[in-house]
Structure formats: C-alpha cells, structure tokens
Design a protein around this motif. Structure first.
Motif, short mmCIF file in Angstrom:
data_model
loop_
_atom_site.label_atom_id
_atom_site.label_comp_id
_atom_site.label_asym_id
_atom_site.label_seq_id
_atom_site.Cartn_x
_atom_site.Cartn_y
_atom_site.Cartn_z
N LYS A 57 35.89 43.96 64.15
CA LYS A 57 34.06 44.30 64.88
C LYS A 57 32.74 43.21 64.55
O LYS A 57 31.60 42.80 64.81
N GLU B 133 33.92 40.09 65.62
CA GLU B 133 33.35 39.68 66.96
C GLU B 133 31.93 40.11 67.45
O GLU B 133 31.76 39.11 68.43
N ALA B 134 31.14 40.84 66.47
CA ALA B 134 29.61 40.65 66.87
C ALA B 134 29.17 38.95 66.33
O ALA B 134 28.37 38.25 67.63
N GLN C 175 30.12 36.30 69.40
CA GLN C 175 29.67 37.08 70.32
C GLN C 175 28.02 35.97 70.45
O GLN C 175 27.65 35.21 71.51
N ALA D 287 23.68 39.08 73.11
CA ALA D 287 25.38 38.88 72.08
C ALA D 287 25.18 40.67 72.10
O ALA D 287 26.43 41.42 72.93
N GLU E 241 25.83 41.71 75.52
CA GLU E 241 27.87 41.70 75.97
C GLU E 241 28.35 42.84 75.52
O GLU E 241 29.11 43.09 76.12
N LEU E 242 28.39 43.60 74.46
CA LEU E 242 29.03 44.08 73.08
C LEU E 242 28.50 45.53 73.40
O LEU E 242 29.76 46.34 73.24
N ILE F 157 23.84 43.99 65.23
CA ILE F 157 24.39 42.75 65.37
C ILE F 157 23.85 42.50 64.17
O ILE F 157 24.91 41.64 64.09
#
Length: 303
Positions: free
Chosen positions: A4, A7-8, A11, A21, A24-25, A32
């Motif tokens: 996670k 991923e942040a 992004q 970001a 998008e998530l 974030i």
C-alpha cells in the motif's frame, strides 16, 4: 514497508500530486501523506521534492521508482490472472503523448481501441516530445507517442505516421504575393516576426533541421515569442502577430477555412516520423500489447 505504501508512492510519482494520487486510489490526502512519510522514515531517505506548484521525485525517489513500478505491474498482473477474471476486470493503460499525436492522431486510435476492448481504460498525459521519451525510459507510462527520438538503449521506437511541417502565415495579400513570387524559396521568412514552439518540442527540433537543409540560418530568424500551446500560436498568426512553423495536421483546418496560408519547406523529405515508443527492458502488460497492435492496425503496419 508494504504494498500500500509503495502503491501510494508510485501514484504520487506518476501524478506529480498528492491530491491527484489520493483521488486515483480512492484515499484521503492525509492517508497518502502518511504512507509516504512512513516509507521515507523506514528507508531514511527523502523521496519527493515539494514546492508550491508540483511534486517531483528526488534522486532517491527515482531509484526507488525503478523497483516499485515493476512490483505494482506484477501485482496488477496477478490480480488480472487470479482476480475477478479477464471478462469482468477493468485494466488501465497509461499513454504519454506529445501535442501533435495527442490532438490529431490519438482520437482515431482510441476509438478503435475502445471498439475492440470496451472494458479497458486509458489514461492520457500530454507533454512535450522529450518528456514523453523520459517518462518511457523511467517506466512511468506504459507507452508513448512522440515525434522525437532520443538515443537511449532502453527504448524501442515504432514509426507509424509521417508528419510534414509547413510555414504558416496570415491569409493576406502580402503573403499570397510572396507565395506566388518566391517559387518555393522561403528565405523571406528571415525578414518576418517569427513565433517558435517551446524548447523540447519535437516540432521545433524538426523545424530547425529542415530549415538548415533549406539553407536558412535559424539564428537569424526574428523570434519574437516561444509558445508551448499551438492553438495560441495559430491564433497569434491569424491575428497578424507573426508567422510560425507547425505540423500540417495542426494547421489543416485553419488553412482549409481560409484563415491561414501554409508553405512547404523546400528540400524537406516526406516528413518526420511520429513514433510509438516503449521501454523494452520491461515486460509489457497485456493492455499495452493490445494498444500497440491497434496502432499498427489503424496505420496499416505489419504485425
């Protein structure tokens, strides 16, 4: 460290923004920020350089991105293979494109792609040609469309369209007469106020090459402005601010409507290549492979 957090991080790196970001998530911006802060603390590095306008990767951030991006791609592939199934899963491909292909070539490609793969999603980011290639090199996008090639061993270029450049002027008696009297000689452009595309533009780089072959010293042009947006350039030309050089594609509508005149550059070949480019050091996703096939289909290239 966990997926996670990575991923942040990926992004934010690709969006250049914590808020984008988060959107998008489907997370909050504080979440974030907390993921990034935890990652920076654990790795004991600064991953982003922040200012009031944008967020960019630090040198350590760029290094981490090279590892994190393939991990995210692999996670997506696992989800595609073992998740909800290919028939129902939506996949996303990120495409970076310079101005001319983004505005004049991509619409037809996207239409064909959507007809063949209606469950697929596409994200388009527009930037200058050099930036497109750099995004591909850093594996921040899946594929790029650009009029510029940089000598980088990571990149595979697939030319798919020939784009010609033309000198554009207002449609006035003066320029109509120059066109009739010059008989293919455009040396008169050195006496005119000239509007250039911005540094890094593929159009600008190619124009400089073609002018040199036509015997025109670019350094002697009376450049009064350097403008990024070609719509602004066209409006400036039609209003008499100066003349410029643009893609024939970009100027076609205004020329056909009689707002501008277009003059070919003497000695120019069939045109510059517009290329599809991808990073051959990374495994393409299935969606990216499909997109490349569609581009080849639309422009009649051998598969």
């Amino acid at each position: 460290m966990n997926l996670k957090q990575l991923e942040a991080f990926v992004q934010v790196a690709e969006e250049g923004s914590f808020s984008k970001a988060a959107k998008e998530l489907f997370l909050t911006q504080p979440t974030i920020s907390a993921h990034i802060a935890s990652l920076e603390k654990e790795l004991n590095v600064r991953l982003f350089i922040r200012n009031t306008k944008e967020v960019s990767l630090s040198e350590d951030g760029k290094e981490l991105y090279k590892y994190a991006k393939p991990m995210m791609d692999l996670e997506r592939k696992i989800e595609e293979r073992f998740g909800s199934g290919e028939d129902t899963a939506k996949h996303c491909i990120t495409i970076a494109a310079s101005t001319v292909p983004a505005q004049y070539l991509l619409p037809e490609i996207l239409k064909r792609y959507n007809e063949k793969y209606p469950k697929e999603q596409l994200k388009i980011v527009e930037m200058d040609s050099a930036q497109v290639v750099l995004r591909v090199i850093d594996h921040m996008v899946d594929v790029g469309l650009t009029g510029t090639t940089l000598e980088k061993k990571h990149c595979k270029y697939v030319p798919f369209y020939k784009d010609q450049l033309v000198v554009i002027t207002p449609n006035t008696e003066k320029y109509r007469r120059l066109g009739e009297e010059s008989a293919g000689d455009i040396s008169w452009i050195c006496k005119e106020s000239f509007i250039m595309r911005e540094e890094g533009s593929g159009t600008r780089k190619e124009a400089e090459k073609q002018f040199a072959r036509a015997g025109i010293d670019v350094g002697k042009l009376d450049v009064i402005a350097s403008i990024e947006n070609q719509e602004t350039i066209k409006k400036s030309v039609t209003q008499g601010l100066g003349i410029s050089v643009l893609s024939r594609l970009a100027s076609k509508e205004e020329v056909e409507e009689g707002h501008m005149l277009a003059f070919p550059i003497p000695g120019a070949d069939k045109g510059r290549d517009i290329n599809l480019v991808y990073n051959k050091n990374y495994q393409l996703t299935r969606s990216a492979e499909r997109f490349i096939r569609v581009v080849k289909e639309v422009y009649g290239l051998e598969q």
